[in-house]
Enzyme design. Sequence first.
Site, PDB file in Angstrom:
ATOM      1  N   ASP B  96       0.863  -1.175   0.000  1.00 34.76           N
ATOM      2  CA  ASP B  96       0.000   0.000   0.000  1.00 34.76           C
ATOM      3  C   ASP B  96       0.904   1.231   0.000  1.00 34.76           C
ATOM      4  O   ASP B  96       2.047   1.190   0.439  1.00 34.76           O
ATOM      5  CB  ASP B  96      -0.924  -0.026   1.220  1.00 34.76           C
ATOM      6  CG  ASP B  96      -2.041   1.002   1.059  1.00 34.76           C
ATOM      7  OD1 ASP B  96      -2.121   1.645  -0.002  1.00 34.76           O
ATOM      8  OD2 ASP B  96      -2.834   1.157   2.000  1.00 34.76           O
ATOM      9  N   ASP B 269      -7.714  -7.092   1.421  1.00 31.94           N
ATOM     10  CA  ASP B 269      -6.789  -7.180   2.558  1.00 31.94           C
ATOM     11  C   ASP B 269      -7.515  -6.641   3.769  1.00 31.94           C
ATOM     12  O   ASP B 269      -8.397  -5.772   3.635  1.00 31.94           O
ATOM     13  CB  ASP B 269      -5.528  -6.338   2.320  1.00 31.94           C
ATOM     14  CG  ASP B 269      -5.775  -4.875   2.637  1.00 31.94           C
ATOM     15  OD1 ASP B 269      -5.441  -4.449   3.764  1.00 31.94           O
ATOM     16  OD2 ASP B 269      -6.319  -4.150   1.780  1.00 31.94           O
ATOM     17  N   CYS B 307     -11.182 -28.044  10.327  1.00 32.24           N
ATOM     18  CA  CYS B 307     -10.190 -27.007  10.007  1.00 32.24           C
ATOM     19  C   CYS B 307      -8.790 -27.598  10.187  1.00 32.24           C
ATOM     20  O   CYS B 307      -8.505 -28.216  11.210  1.00 32.24           O
ATOM     21  CB  CYS B 307     -10.369 -25.790  10.908  1.00 32.24           C
ATOM     22  SG  CYS B 307      -9.078 -24.539  10.669  1.00 32.24           S
ATOM     23  N   CYS B 309      -5.933 -26.130  10.615  1.00 32.06           N
ATOM     24  CA  CYS B 309      -4.920 -25.220  11.176  1.00 32.06           C
ATOM     25  C   CYS B 309      -4.381 -25.752  12.502  1.00 32.06           C
ATOM     26  O   CYS B 309      -5.008 -26.593  13.155  1.00 32.06           O
ATOM     27  CB  CYS B 309      -5.502 -23.818  11.344  1.00 32.06           C
ATOM     28  SG  CYS B 309      -6.292 -23.531  12.936  1.00 32.06           S
ATOM     29  N   CYS B 312      -6.638 -25.719  15.604  1.00 32.28           N
ATOM     30  CA  CYS B 312      -7.726 -26.696  15.647  1.00 32.28           C
ATOM     31  C   CYS B 312      -7.246 -28.100  15.984  1.00 32.28           C
ATOM     32  O   CYS B 312      -8.039 -29.038  15.982  1.00 32.28           O
ATOM     33  CB  CYS B 312      -8.543 -26.631  14.367  1.00 32.28           C
ATOM     34  SG  CYS B 312      -9.572 -25.129  14.344  1.00 32.28           S
ATOM     35  N   HIS B 337      -5.574 -19.375  13.015  1.00 31.25           N
ATOM     36  CA  HIS B 337      -6.906 -19.936  12.717  1.00 31.25           C
ATOM     37  C   HIS B 337      -7.725 -18.962  11.865  1.00 31.25           C
ATOM     38  O   HIS B 337      -8.342 -19.360  10.869  1.00 31.25           O
ATOM     39  CB  HIS B 337      -7.680 -20.266  13.986  1.00 31.25           C
ATOM     40  CG  HIS B 337      -9.100 -20.647  13.689  1.00 31.25           C
ATOM     41  ND1 HIS B 337      -9.449 -21.900  13.222  1.00 31.25           N
ATOM     42  CD2 HIS B 337     -10.248 -19.910  13.686  1.00 31.25           C
ATOM     43  CE1 HIS B 337     -10.752 -21.923  12.977  1.00 31.25           C
ATOM     44  NE2 HIS B 337     -11.261 -20.725  13.248  1.00 31.25           N
TER      45      HIS B 337
END
Lengths: 381, 381
Positions: B96, B269, B307, B309, B312, B337
């Site tokens: 940005d 984003d 999930c 991740c 999890c 997560h």
Amino acid sequence: MRASAFRFELHNVDRGCAARRGTFHTPHGPVEMPAFMPVGTQGAVKGVTVDQLRHTGAQMMLANTYHLTLRPGESIVEKLGGLHAFSGWPGPILTDSGGFQLYSLAQMTKVSEAGAVFRSHIDGRSLELSPERAVAIQEALASDVAMVLDHVVSLPAAEDVVADAMQRTVRWARRARDSARRADQALFGIVQGGLDPELRAECAAALTQLDFSGYAIGGLSVGESPAEMYAVLDVTAPLLPADRPRYLMGVGTPTDLLEAVYRGVDLFDCVMPTRNGRNAMAFTDAGGLRMRNLSLAEDKRPLEEGCPCPACRHSRGYLRHLFMAREMLGPILLSIHNLTYYQRLLAEARAAIGRGEFVPFRQRKLAGWRTAAARADRAGP
Amino acid sequence: MRASAFRFELHNVDRGCAARRGTFHTPHGPVEMPAFMPVGTQGAVKGVTVDQLRHTGAQMMLANTYHLTLRPGESIVEKLGGLHAFSGWPGPILTDSGGFQLYSLAQMTKVSEAGAVFRSHIDGRSLELSPERAVAIQEALASDVAMVLDHVVSLPAAEDVVADAMQRTVRWARRARDSARRADQALFGIVQGGLDPELRAECAAALTQLDFSGYAIGGLSVGESPAEMYAVLDVTAPLLPADRPRYLMGVGTPTDLLEAVYRGVDLFDCVMPTRNGRNAMAFTDAGGLRMRNLSLAEDKRPLEEGCPCPACRHSRGYLRHLFMAREMLGPILLSIHNLTYYQRLLAEARAAIGRGEFVPFRQRKLAGWRTAAARADRAGP
């Protein structure tokens, strides 16, 4: 009362010193020794996931009875499946008994023959920790290795204070042993006795008669000098049974580890790799790096050539930036690097002992760190 | 001035709405769109290593020109090999321009036709950011996609303020375009114009004539309601070239993402997954979970069934404990997560668009979140 699920296999003693190469078999897998346990006081190593922890080379994790009984409480850990399921750490876990908190939280603690009464450091409520209660909590936590409750005092201390705490530690160790019920949990005794060789010997002899699955040397790294600590190891380690692991609690620097391995110690734990990592200090073979140092701003090199950790895939300049910019990734990466450094050091030590060459290995490492320290001194503050 | 190393490949438009399935090709690999970029403001996603970030499913990372020019300075990033080598992120990176800081740091900023003058939020020193300087910094950072400097104002605002900022944004966009030199860096224009459809249309038309490699919709999520934001998307997205990616800056909630994809947006984003994660809020298909809630203390379930991740692999009870015990692993795991949740949501969205079934997919997801929100309301605060 040795738990049958545990066995210490001694492979060899170094040809030039007391360093031992062994394997400690536990229900959650073997621990190649000498070994270093990362500290997960509250059931988590600060800032490090279990996957990352495994990749550092860690085999066995430490957690703390006092902290976990206060929060979340052992009944919640038990309901969530015990410490292994709770923390997600699949390997062996050792729990300290809370004895160290008799020293570190001495202002908030009263010790009697029955046990210790703490005021919680979280909310001030009262917590009683007897030898039996410490075992019961650890049985609920379901660690692989439980520690007896010991009476740790800060050094220097008057001889009668040290003797009294040592004798109480022996009486408490017997009570702990007599109350332990789990066959899948080993119990280690803890040798106290301050800096006094005779008290240490008396304690080691008394505890050995109680036939623990392993023996810790406690009450060190509490105010004494390194030389005083090594002198205690010189007299204590040889008095411990050769067929049980020997654990030096709460120690220490890389130098301390090699000096203790040299004297026959098999197991260690210390917050230093993670605490120093959070405080921007990285361990390397060329000594400690202060990551906020301006000289690192444009340094493209990793912390340590050849280190496989995720921090060492970045430049020193980037890691410095993370600390200057207060990014939490800085403490995370440095904690992982330092844990990896400790694990690699112990792995090298094991290999050196296996070859019977621990003495030259230790000399080489100590010389490297000393050279770096001398260089740093010459460079000025 | 489109950089030739970039190409947007449009695979299909959904049969029931404007949702687009495309691939944006960059020198550091393709980005499957619609896509969500995790925010690495200072060259690091807070608390997440690049390995962990890759495993969330992230394809492209965002970093910030204003923050990096202040600290460590683009010359240091350049000396350390550019943003990719610096951060260790091997995939595409978008920077940005600092235009958002004209809004978020408005108290410390003066805008003139030449550009913006900031007082640094770190040490108060003065920083000039012109359209040309913003490009030069981003060329030194060596991101894949640079953003033009735009003039972002907070909403609501008077029409002449919004019109003035929009027209300045167009003039600045031309200057940025004329100063860009790198063939391996794409430059995106940014549509401003507040909530006014005519100003948005005027801006989109003017920017399209400048032939950017992609077009952002900026100046949203700055005080307006979701309905107002969706209305702006309704009128703006159709005016942007179909053969260039469309990027909605700084947005937003999972609902916002689906509503924007529905209207033809390709790229997003937002700090929400990491910021909410640090603040103990977990995203799930059944709505948000507040991890400090007592009801989770003994909950053995993962945050979200299925999930993949690392959070999890733990119970909700353990994750709650981490937050109650102020362990930094709590914020880390919840950030990972939530990033994984966003990436899985976008991956599902891409698959749904590929099948031409985005409309029922969106309905199903929105209904799930609404049901959860209604349940939470009934349960009381």
